[in-house]
Design an enzyme around this catalytic site. Sequence first.
Site, PDB file in Angstrom:
ATOM      1  CG  ASP A  92      33.194 -36.211 -38.318  1.00 34.06           C
ATOM      2  OD1 ASP A  92      33.924 -35.279 -38.695  1.00 34.06           O
ATOM      3  OD2 ASP A  92      32.506 -36.898 -39.096  1.00 34.06           O
ATOM      4  CE  LYS A 141      33.737 -31.215 -44.978  1.00 35.90           C
ATOM      5  NZ  LYS A 141      34.512 -32.391 -45.388  1.00 35.90           N
ATOM      6  CG  PHE A 166      29.915 -37.294 -43.534  1.00 32.69           C
ATOM      7  CD1 PHE A 166      28.936 -36.524 -44.139  1.00 32.69           C
ATOM      8  CD2 PHE A 166      31.051 -37.600 -44.259  1.00 32.69           C
ATOM      9  CE1 PHE A 166      29.092 -36.072 -45.452  1.00 32.69           C
ATOM     10  CE2 PHE A 166      31.215 -37.149 -45.564  1.00 32.69           C
ATOM     11  CZ  PHE A 166      30.229 -36.387 -46.160  1.00 32.69           C
ATOM     12  CG  ASP A 167      28.726 -39.694 -47.246  1.00 29.60           C
ATOM     13  OD1 ASP A 167      29.362 -38.858 -46.581  1.00 29.60           O
ATOM     14  OD2 ASP A 167      28.622 -39.635 -48.475  1.00 29.60           O
ATOM     15  CB  ALA A 223      34.229 -31.567 -40.726  1.00 27.53           C
ATOM     16  CG  HIS A 281      26.220 -40.052 -52.928  1.00 26.36           C
ATOM     17  ND1 HIS A 281      26.075 -38.722 -52.574  1.00 26.36           N
ATOM     18  CD2 HIS A 281      27.353 -40.469 -52.329  1.00 26.36           C
ATOM     19  CE1 HIS A 281      27.078 -38.367 -51.798  1.00 26.36           C
ATOM     20  NE2 HIS A 281      27.859 -39.399 -51.628  1.00 26.36           N
ATOM     21  CE1 TYR A 320      58.875 -39.414 -47.413  1.00 25.59           C
ATOM     22  CE2 TYR A 320      59.361 -39.837 -45.101  1.00 25.59           C
ATOM     23  CZ  TYR A 320      58.760 -40.215 -46.284  1.00 25.59           C
ATOM     24  OH  TYR A 320      58.037 -41.379 -46.348  1.00 25.59           O
TER      25      TYR A 320
HETATM   26  N1  F0G Z   1      32.994 -35.777 -41.518  1.00 30.09           N
HETATM   27  C1  F0G Z   1      32.062 -34.887 -41.894  1.00 30.09           C
HETATM   28  C2  F0G Z   1      31.054 -34.400 -40.905  1.00 30.09           C
HETATM   29  C3  F0G Z   1      32.035 -34.428 -43.214  1.00 30.09           C
HETATM   30  O1  F0G Z   1      31.109 -33.555 -43.582  1.00 30.09           O
HETATM   31  C4  F0G Z   1      33.021 -34.896 -44.118  1.00 30.09           C
HETATM   32  C5  F0G Z   1      33.037 -34.458 -45.509  1.00 30.09           C
HETATM   33  C6  F0G Z   1      33.979 -35.824 -43.664  1.00 30.09           C
HETATM   34  C7  F0G Z   1      33.930 -36.237 -42.357  1.00 30.09           C
HETATM   35  C8  F0G Z   1      35.033 -36.373 -44.574  1.00 30.09           C
HETATM   36  O2  F0G Z   1      35.982 -35.417 -44.839  1.00 30.09           O
HETATM   37  O3  F0G Z   1      35.797 -34.972 -47.302  1.00 30.09           O
HETATM   38  O4  F0G Z   1      37.816 -34.299 -45.996  1.00 30.09           O
HETATM   39  O5  F0G Z   1      37.386 -36.670 -46.479  1.00 30.09           O
HETATM   40  N2  F0G Z   1      32.096 -33.829 -46.039  1.00 30.09           N
HETATM   41  C9  F0G Z   1      32.033 -33.270 -47.362  1.00 30.09           C
HETATM   42  C10 F0G Z   1      30.663 -32.740 -47.598  1.00 30.09           C
HETATM   43  C11 F0G Z   1      32.539 -34.143 -48.446  1.00 30.09           C
HETATM   44  O6  F0G Z   1      30.377 -32.354 -48.759  1.00 30.09           O
HETATM   45  O7  F0G Z   1      29.867 -32.654 -46.663  1.00 30.09           O
HETATM   46  P1  F0G Z   1      36.788 -35.339 -46.241  1.00 30.09           P
END
Ligand code: F0G
Length: 458
Positions: free
Chosen positions: A214, A257, A124-125, A216, A449, A72
């Site tokens: 960010d 990613k 990002f969304d 990823a 979406h 843990y």
């Molecule tokens: N930032 C970026 C640039 C992303 O593309 C994503 C996720 C996230 C943050 C959030 O990360 O999914 O691990 O919680 N993108 C995926 C996509 C879902 O299909 O582009 P997460």
Amino acid sequence: MELPFAESYRIKMVENIRRSTRDEREKWIREANYNLFGLKSEQVFIDLLTDSGTGAMSDHQWSALMLGDESYAGASSYFHMKEAIKEITGFDYFLPTHQGRAAENVLFSVLVQPGNIVPGNAHFDTTKGHIEFRKAFAVDCTIDKAWDTTNPYPFKGNVDPVKLEETLKKNNDKINFIIITVTCNSTGGQPVSMENLRMVREIADRYHKLVVFDSARFAENAYFIKKREKGYENKSIREIAREMFSYADVMTMSSKKDAIVNMGGFIGMRDKELFTKASTYNIMFEGYITYGGMSGRDMEALAVGLYEGTEYEYLETRIRQVEYLGNSLIKLGIPVQQPIGGHAVFVDAKKFLAHIPEEEFQAQTLAIELYKEAGIRGVEIGALLADRDPITRKNRFPELELLRLAIPRRVYTNNHMDVVIAALKNLYDRRKEIKHGYKIVKEAPIMRHFTIQMAPLG
Ligand code: F0G
């Protein structure tokens, strides 16, 4: 004869996928209320919905799972992850989280207050969602060139310094940080240049603001800097990544990613005080600070993935496959975001289905047609994803209506890409026969979406 380019790996394990008939697919997509998220994966032949958590782990990652320490607190796997993060990114402090949006949730709990403004490059969304959920606002400062899909500018993820400074001047007291997404998913997996990152740092310093990356797809961004930016051609991916991160105070990471794991994320930080504040939220939302929603074995695989994801040979294989798909479409005259980005090909649905009005959701229409044509699942990056304006509640129609075809890492061969190319060519040839788009039947108030229900018009 020149030797052709080939993958830098061979396949050790396979997963069977199933073809289907058009009749089956028409039934399945109707049952899914014309939302591709509603399909079962077994109803999909080639799944290009996302490159997130869909990659194939290597033999080294699978063996690392066995080393997972499931304590843990203070697990050795946590320290392996810490070491990899320090070596690849340079950040001293980190918090594990179960994925990228969880990292945003924890970090923004410290940094975002109601009424704040968060400038960035096409957030990002989930990032925008976490900002708007806190009654704050995301301001997009991306360069205008990004919105012209035919412009071959090599760094269409870049921030416009004039837009950024204007935003800072106007709202100085409401801004805590600037967030830069590398590569920029929303403009088409487009990279941000080192020069631009340096410029953002310089502006942030003048206004005493934090810079958050960010991250990823940071390794894909580093690859593009090596390939496209003068002075970096002889530097290694890791050297470039280290320089990129030297311009940030904080990073959020979706490890699904570029760390090539199926689940996991983290926040990297330089400041101990921020780490201490964020730790409380991490414990509340994710788990204790040395596991944060991840099991020990997942942290081990993530640590190995950070090294593999920053190897040049791997990145070259990966990005050349995405380019193979994109450049083949360009040769056929199919409109896509150019140049081809890092993780996906983005088809310009506004141009592809120019005869369908935007109120009928061109990119979603194209996504449904492509599924019906060949069982290929892409995702709409357009008006549905953009959500309604939080104040006026009107549909937001973004500059670009895109169908994203995201390529999972180390999963599909170029034969699969050839199927995608042929299917899109067939659709492009008979695009005028697609007479109508879709209307919304039911939607959630935010991030609609994922669960939206639609019905065909006409
Ligand atoms: N930032 C970026 C640039 C992303 O593309 C994503 C996720 C996230 C943050 C959030 O990360 O999914 O691990 O919680 N993108 C995926 C996509 C879902 O299909 O582009 P997460």
